[in-house]
Design a protein around this motif. Structure first.
Motif, PDB file in Angstrom:
ATOM      1  N   MET A   1      24.042  42.729 -18.590  1.00 45.89           N
ATOM      2  CA  MET A   1      24.949  43.456 -19.128  1.00 45.89           C
ATOM      3  C   MET A   1      25.986  42.464 -20.182  1.00 45.89           C
ATOM      4  SD  MET A   1      24.931  46.616 -18.225  1.00 45.89           S
ATOM      5  CE  MET A   1      23.648  47.512 -17.155  1.00 45.89           C
ATOM      6  N   SER A   2      26.470  43.119 -21.142  1.00 49.62           N
ATOM      7  CA  SER A   2      27.055  42.022 -22.041  1.00 49.62           C
ATOM      8  C   SER A   2      28.586  42.356 -22.090  1.00 49.62           C
ATOM      9  CB  SER A   2      26.401  42.148 -23.433  1.00 49.62           C
ATOM     10  OG  SER A   2      26.633  43.385 -24.049  1.00 49.62           O
ATOM     11  N   ASP A   3      29.334  41.946 -23.099  1.00 52.71           N
ATOM     12  CA  ASP A   3      30.952  41.653 -23.094  1.00 52.71           C
ATOM     13  C   ASP A   3      31.650  42.921 -22.980  1.00 52.71           C
ATOM     14  OD1 ASP A   3      33.114  40.790 -23.672  1.00 52.71           O
ATOM     15  OD2 ASP A   3      32.501  39.922 -25.817  1.00 52.71           O
ATOM     16  N   ALA A   4      32.394  42.922 -21.934  1.00 55.86           N
ATOM     17  CA  ALA A   4      33.276  43.861 -21.502  1.00 55.86           C
ATOM     18  C   ALA A   4      34.345  43.920 -22.317  1.00 55.86           C
ATOM     19  CB  ALA A   4      33.786  43.920 -19.966  1.00 55.86           C
ATOM     20  N   ARG A   5      34.883  42.916 -23.238  1.00 51.25           N
ATOM     21  CA  ARG A   5      35.787  42.991 -24.225  1.00 51.25           C
ATOM     22  C   ARG A   5      35.531  43.893 -25.261  1.00 51.25           C
ATOM     23  NH1 ARG A   5      35.932  36.640 -24.489  1.00 51.25           N
ATOM     24  NH2 ARG A   5      33.672  37.360 -24.495  1.00 51.25           N
ATOM     25  N   ALA A   6      34.334  44.280 -25.403  1.00 46.53           N
ATOM     26  CA  ALA A   6      33.852  45.289 -26.609  1.00 46.53           C
ATOM     27  C   ALA A   6      34.627  46.758 -26.526  1.00 46.53           C
ATOM     28  CB  ALA A   6      32.297  45.490 -26.509  1.00 46.53           C
ATOM     29  N   SER A   7      34.575  47.226 -27.685  1.00 50.38           N
ATOM     30  CA  SER A   7      35.585  48.554 -27.604  1.00 50.38           C
ATOM     31  C   SER A   7      34.718  49.371 -26.610  1.00 50.38           C
ATOM     32  CB  SER A   7      35.519  49.037 -28.849  1.00 50.38           C
ATOM     33  OG  SER A   7      34.252  49.633 -29.421  1.00 50.38           O
ATOM     34  N   PRO A   8      35.385  50.279 -26.246  1.00 48.75           N
ATOM     35  CA  PRO A   8      34.887  51.300 -25.161  1.00 48.75           C
ATOM     36  C   PRO A   8      33.556  52.152 -25.867  1.00 48.75           C
ATOM     37  CG  PRO A   8      37.254  51.848 -25.113  1.00 48.75           C
ATOM     38  CD  PRO A   8      37.020  50.727 -25.968  1.00 48.75           C
ATOM     39  N   GLU A   9      33.422  52.481 -27.124  1.00 47.15           N
ATOM     40  CA  GLU A   9      32.401  52.782 -27.971  1.00 47.15           C
ATOM     41  C   GLU A   9      31.194  51.836 -27.977  1.00 47.15           C
ATOM     42  OE1 GLU A   9      35.612  52.787 -29.062  1.00 47.15           O
ATOM     43  OE2 GLU A   9      36.125  54.833 -28.677  1.00 47.15           O
ATOM     44  N   ALA A  10      31.648  50.711 -28.167  1.00 48.60           N
ATOM     45  CA  ALA A  10      30.429  49.659 -28.223  1.00 48.60           C
ATOM     46  C   ALA A  10      30.036  49.340 -26.932  1.00 48.60           C
ATOM     47  CB  ALA A  10      31.076  48.562 -28.879  1.00 48.60           C
ATOM     48  N   GLN A  13      27.625  52.308 -26.075  1.00 45.44           N
ATOM     49  CA  GLN A  13      26.389  52.275 -26.919  1.00 45.44           C
ATOM     50  C   GLN A  13      25.588  51.031 -26.384  1.00 45.44           C
ATOM     51  OE1 GLN A  13      25.340  54.176 -29.066  1.00 45.44           O
ATOM     52  NE2 GLN A  13      23.369  53.137 -29.174  1.00 45.44           N
ATOM     53  N   MET A  14      26.106  49.835 -25.955  1.00 44.42           N
ATOM     54  CA  MET A  14      25.299  48.876 -25.445  1.00 44.42           C
ATOM     55  C   MET A  14      24.561  49.415 -24.188  1.00 44.42           C
ATOM     56  SD  MET A  14      25.638  46.535 -22.466  1.00 44.42           S
ATOM     57  CE  MET A  14      27.135  46.799 -22.108  1.00 44.42           C
ATOM     58  N   GLY A  15      25.079  49.918 -23.343  1.00 39.75           N
ATOM     59  CA  GLY A  15      24.821  50.724 -22.124  1.00 39.75           C
ATOM     60  C   GLY A  15      23.368  51.662 -22.281  1.00 39.75           C
ATOM     61  N   ARG A  16      23.838  52.670 -23.285  1.00 44.40           N
ATOM     62  CA  ARG A  16      22.552  53.492 -23.857  1.00 44.40           C
ATOM     63  C   ARG A  16      21.522  52.691 -24.399  1.00 44.40           C
ATOM     64  NH1 ARG A  16      26.740  57.864 -26.590  1.00 44.40           N
ATOM     65  NH2 ARG A  16      27.167  59.125 -24.382  1.00 44.40           N
ATOM     66  N   GLU A  17      21.813  51.524 -25.091  1.00 44.51           N
ATOM     67  CA  GLU A  17      20.768  50.905 -25.389  1.00 44.51           C
ATOM     68  C   GLU A  17      19.736  50.233 -24.399  1.00 44.51           C
ATOM     69  OE1 GLU A  17      22.290  47.968 -28.295  1.00 44.51           O
ATOM     70  OE2 GLU A  17      22.816  49.452 -29.733  1.00 44.51           O
ATOM     71  N   ILE A  18      20.257  49.716 -23.282  1.00 43.76           N
ATOM     72  CA  ILE A  18      19.639  49.263 -22.215  1.00 43.76           C
ATOM     73  C   ILE A  18      18.829  50.722 -21.498  1.00 43.76           C
ATOM     74  CG2 ILE A  18      19.883  48.495 -19.738  1.00 43.76           C
ATOM     75  CD1 ILE A  18      22.369  46.741 -20.860  1.00 43.76           C
ATOM     76  N   LEU A  32      23.239  58.495 -20.172  1.00 43.42           N
ATOM     77  CA  LEU A  32      24.410  57.584 -19.989  1.00 43.42           C
ATOM     78  C   LEU A  32      25.709  58.117 -20.604  1.00 43.42           C
ATOM     79  CD1 LEU A  32      25.487  55.201 -18.596  1.00 43.42           C
ATOM     80  CD2 LEU A  32      25.175  53.970 -20.474  1.00 43.42           C
ATOM     81  N   THR A  33      26.374  58.956 -19.792  1.00 44.20           N
ATOM     82  CA  THR A  33      27.715  59.795 -20.277  1.00 44.20           C
ATOM     83  C   THR A  33      29.029  58.903 -20.302  1.00 44.20           C
ATOM     84  OG1 THR A  33      27.841  61.039 -18.422  1.00 44.20           O
ATOM     85  CG2 THR A  33      26.438  61.963 -20.125  1.00 44.20           C
ATOM     86  N   ALA A  34      28.899  57.780 -19.821  1.00 45.90           N
ATOM     87  CA  ALA A  34      30.370  57.196 -19.615  1.00 45.90           C
ATOM     88  C   ALA A  34      30.107  55.893 -18.958  1.00 45.90           C
ATOM     89  CB  ALA A  34      31.394  57.835 -18.659  1.00 45.90           C
TER      90      ALA A  34
END
Length: 145
Positions: A1-10, A13-18, A32-34
């Motif tokens: 998993m990557s950077d938690a400092r990203a915006s909530p939307e980003a 999106q990272m989670g949806r890509e995974i 993935l809804t939240a």
């Protein structure tokens, strides 16, 4: 998993890509809804192909949803690539409905592992009913993993 400092939307999106990289999740139709560090919500439309002979969600489908939610919660809490080491699930009622929703959160997180809990709900006409509870240990993916 990557950077938690990203915006909530980003971060979402990272989670949806995974999730999109998981062929089995795609086969089932998971969404993935939240997603935020240490917390997740996964949903799954409940199609006939995912039901067993009595008309409710197959236990393997409910188990998949809990396992994946636990791993997202632990992985986003740890901020490293992870896998599930173990998990336990209690089916508390048949999963009857139009959709399944799994909500998980990391409860205790260290450098090597995270323990997470998950609740899985069956949804009918917007009404949620608890159908399963799960707890699991999520571990850092090792060098040889």
């Amino acid at each position: 998993m990557s950077d938690a400092r990203a915006s909530p939307e980003a971060f979402l999106q990272m989670g949806r890509e995974i999730l999109a990289k998981q062929p089995f999740s795609g086969l089932l139709g998971a969404e993935l809804t939240a997603l935020s560090p240490g917390q997740v919500e996964l949903q799954l439309p409940l199609r006939d192909e995912l039901k067993q002979q009595h008309g409710f969600a197959h236990g393997g489908v409910v188990s998949y949803l809990a396992d994946n939610a636990l791993t997202y919660a632990g992985g986003t809490a740890m901020q490293v690539p992870v896998v599930t080491s173990e998990f336990k699930i209690n089916y508390v009622r048949p999963a009857l409905g139009q959709r399944l929703v799994a909500r998980a959160r990391a409860e205790a997180t260290g450098k090597a592992q995270s323990v997470a809990r998950c609740e899985v709900y069956a949804v009918t006409d917007g009404v949620e009913k608890l159908c399963a509870l799960a707890q699991g240990t999520i571990v850092r993916l090792g060098e040889g993993g």
